[in-house]
Write a protein that holds these residues in place. Structure first.
Motif, PDB file in Angstrom:
ATOM      1  N   ASP A 128       5.716   1.369  -7.893  1.00 54.07           N
ATOM      2  CA  ASP A 128       5.749   1.624  -6.458  1.00 54.07           C
ATOM      3  C   ASP A 128       4.374   2.150  -6.042  1.00 54.07           C
ATOM      4  O   ASP A 128       3.998   3.272  -6.376  1.00 54.07           O
ATOM      5  CB  ASP A 128       6.840   2.650  -6.151  1.00 54.07           C
ATOM      6  CG  ASP A 128       7.074   2.828  -4.664  1.00 54.07           C
ATOM      7  OD1 ASP A 128       6.130   2.623  -3.876  1.00 54.07           O
ATOM      8  OD2 ASP A 128       8.206   3.193  -4.293  1.00 54.07           O
TER       9      ASP A 128
ATOM     10  N   THR B   8       3.238   3.138  -3.269  1.00 49.87           N
ATOM     11  CA  THR B   8       3.236   4.327  -2.410  1.00 49.87           C
ATOM     12  C   THR B   8       3.299   5.582  -3.266  1.00 49.87           C
ATOM     13  O   THR B   8       2.667   6.594  -2.965  1.00 49.87           O
ATOM     14  CB  THR B   8       4.417   4.305  -1.427  1.00 49.87           C
ATOM     15  OG1 THR B   8       5.651   4.248  -2.157  1.00 49.87           O
ATOM     16  CG2 THR B   8       4.327   3.092  -0.518  1.00 49.87           C
ATOM     17  N   ASP B   9       4.042   5.527  -4.349  1.00 47.75           N
ATOM     18  CA  ASP B   9       4.109   6.642  -5.295  1.00 47.75           C
ATOM     19  C   ASP B   9       2.776   6.790  -6.018  1.00 47.75           C
ATOM     20  O   ASP B   9       2.288   7.896  -6.236  1.00 47.75           O
ATOM     21  CB  ASP B   9       5.237   6.397  -6.298  1.00 47.75           C
ATOM     22  CG  ASP B   9       5.421   7.553  -7.277  1.00 47.75           C
ATOM     23  OD1 ASP B   9       5.734   8.658  -6.816  1.00 47.75           O
ATOM     24  OD2 ASP B   9       5.254   7.335  -8.490  1.00 47.75           O
TER      25      ASP B   9
ATOM     26  N   SER C  99      -0.199   6.047  -4.963  1.00 47.73           N
ATOM     27  CA  SER C  99      -1.269   6.578  -4.120  1.00 47.73           C
ATOM     28  C   SER C  99      -1.211   8.094  -3.998  1.00 47.73           C
ATOM     29  O   SER C  99      -2.210   8.738  -3.704  1.00 47.73           O
ATOM     30  CB  SER C  99      -1.203   5.936  -2.725  1.00 47.73           C
ATOM     31  OG  SER C  99      -0.003   6.309  -2.067  1.00 47.73           O
ATOM     32  N   ASP C 100      -0.020   8.666  -4.245  1.00 51.96           N
ATOM     33  CA  ASP C 100       0.134  10.119  -4.173  1.00 51.96           C
ATOM     34  C   ASP C 100      -0.069  10.805  -5.523  1.00 51.96           C
ATOM     35  O   ASP C 100       0.097  12.024  -5.627  1.00 51.96           O
ATOM     36  CB  ASP C 100       1.543  10.477  -3.655  1.00 51.96           C
ATOM     37  CG  ASP C 100       1.752  10.028  -2.215  1.00 51.96           C
ATOM     38  OD1 ASP C 100       0.755   9.929  -1.482  1.00 51.96           O
ATOM     39  OD2 ASP C 100       2.912   9.762  -1.841  1.00 51.96           O
TER      40      ASP C 100
END
Length: 259
Positions: free
Chosen positions: A65, A67-68, A70-71
């Motif tokens: 994922d 989005t995960d 990028s964090d």
């Protein structure tokens, strides 16, 4: 288990299902931890003789994922801090046959998971893509750079990894990457049947044979034959060997106990 990993046992086959269809079963680090927990549970359960890994909602796994990702700090991506060195991959470490039931897309880490399984069964809609180069990466678990060439040959593995192009079910069957292609509705049944077939023999012997087969990639013939002799000696002394011989002589099905 977390809400996105389902674990169930049917007879002697455990099924681990990635259940995050709204993200095409993409893996966050939290879901990945739950996934590994479920695999460990299957490995530790003596009543389980084989494992099926699959995805819900018409996809196997769409990879990491992003989005995960990028964090997550760059020094904590890939193998997370504190993880044990992966001498063997998660599915390979399970001392039992592991079958991937692949429906829809298996992309990135999803393709790596399929590669790590001992046998793969695909639906007609299955698509595999090792598209790491499109994200500026190499295959993240190392399965495509180590196992895949041994499964399909170096030239085919290079073509798949360097292009990132999808491999459809028909071609995957033609090159031997998958063992069978079935209709979507028949996929789970075919995978469970395959898992049951692979686990009909002695669990004790299956564990040692799986270890020998994978370790054979890494050592020379002298070391491999020495390990084979050691495993064979253990088999001769096992309850399963005694039961296997007795069942043959008595013309009945063996009742193996896994020791």
């Amino acid at each position: 288990m977390g809400e996105h990993i389902r674990y169930q046992v049917d007879g002697r086959v455990a099924m681990v299902t990635i259940d995050r269809p709204e993200r095409r079963n993409a893996m966050s680090y939290a879901v990945l931890a739950d996934f590994h927990e479920a695999l460990g549970r299957a490995a530790a359960d003596d009543a389980v003789r084989a494992v099926v890994v699959t995805g819900a909602g018409g996809a196997f796994c769409a990879g990491t994922d992003l989005t995960d990702l990028s964090d997550t700090p760059t020094d904590q991506r890939g193998a997370r801090a504190g993880d044990a060195p992966p001498r063997a991959w998660a599915m390979q470490r399970i001392p039992k046959p592991v079958v991937a039931a692949v429906d829809g897309w298996a992309v990135g880490m999803g393709a790596e998971f399929a590669t790590q399984c001992d046998v793969r069964v695909a639906s007609t809609t299955a698509r595999f893509a090792w598209n790491f180069g499109h994200r500026g990466l190499v295959p993240d678990t190392g399965a495509a750079s180590w196992l895949l060439p041994r499964q399909v040959g170096m030239a085919r593995a290079l073509r798949l990894v360097l292009s990132g192009d999808p491999l459809d079910a028909a071609e995957a069957l033609a090159i031997g990457f998958v063992a069978a292609v079935v209709e979507q509705a028949d996929l789970l049944g075919a995978a469970v049947e395959e898992a049951a077939r692979l686990s009909k023999g002695s669990p004790f012997a299956a564990r040692l044979a799986k270890e020998l087969l994978y370790a054979g990639y890494e050592r020379n013939i002298a070391a491999h034959l020495a390990a084979t002799r050691e495993a064979l000696t253990a088999c001769f002394a096992s309850d399963d060997h005694k039961e296997g011989v007795a069942a043959f002589l008595e013309r009945r099905e063996a009742n193996f106990v896994g020791r």
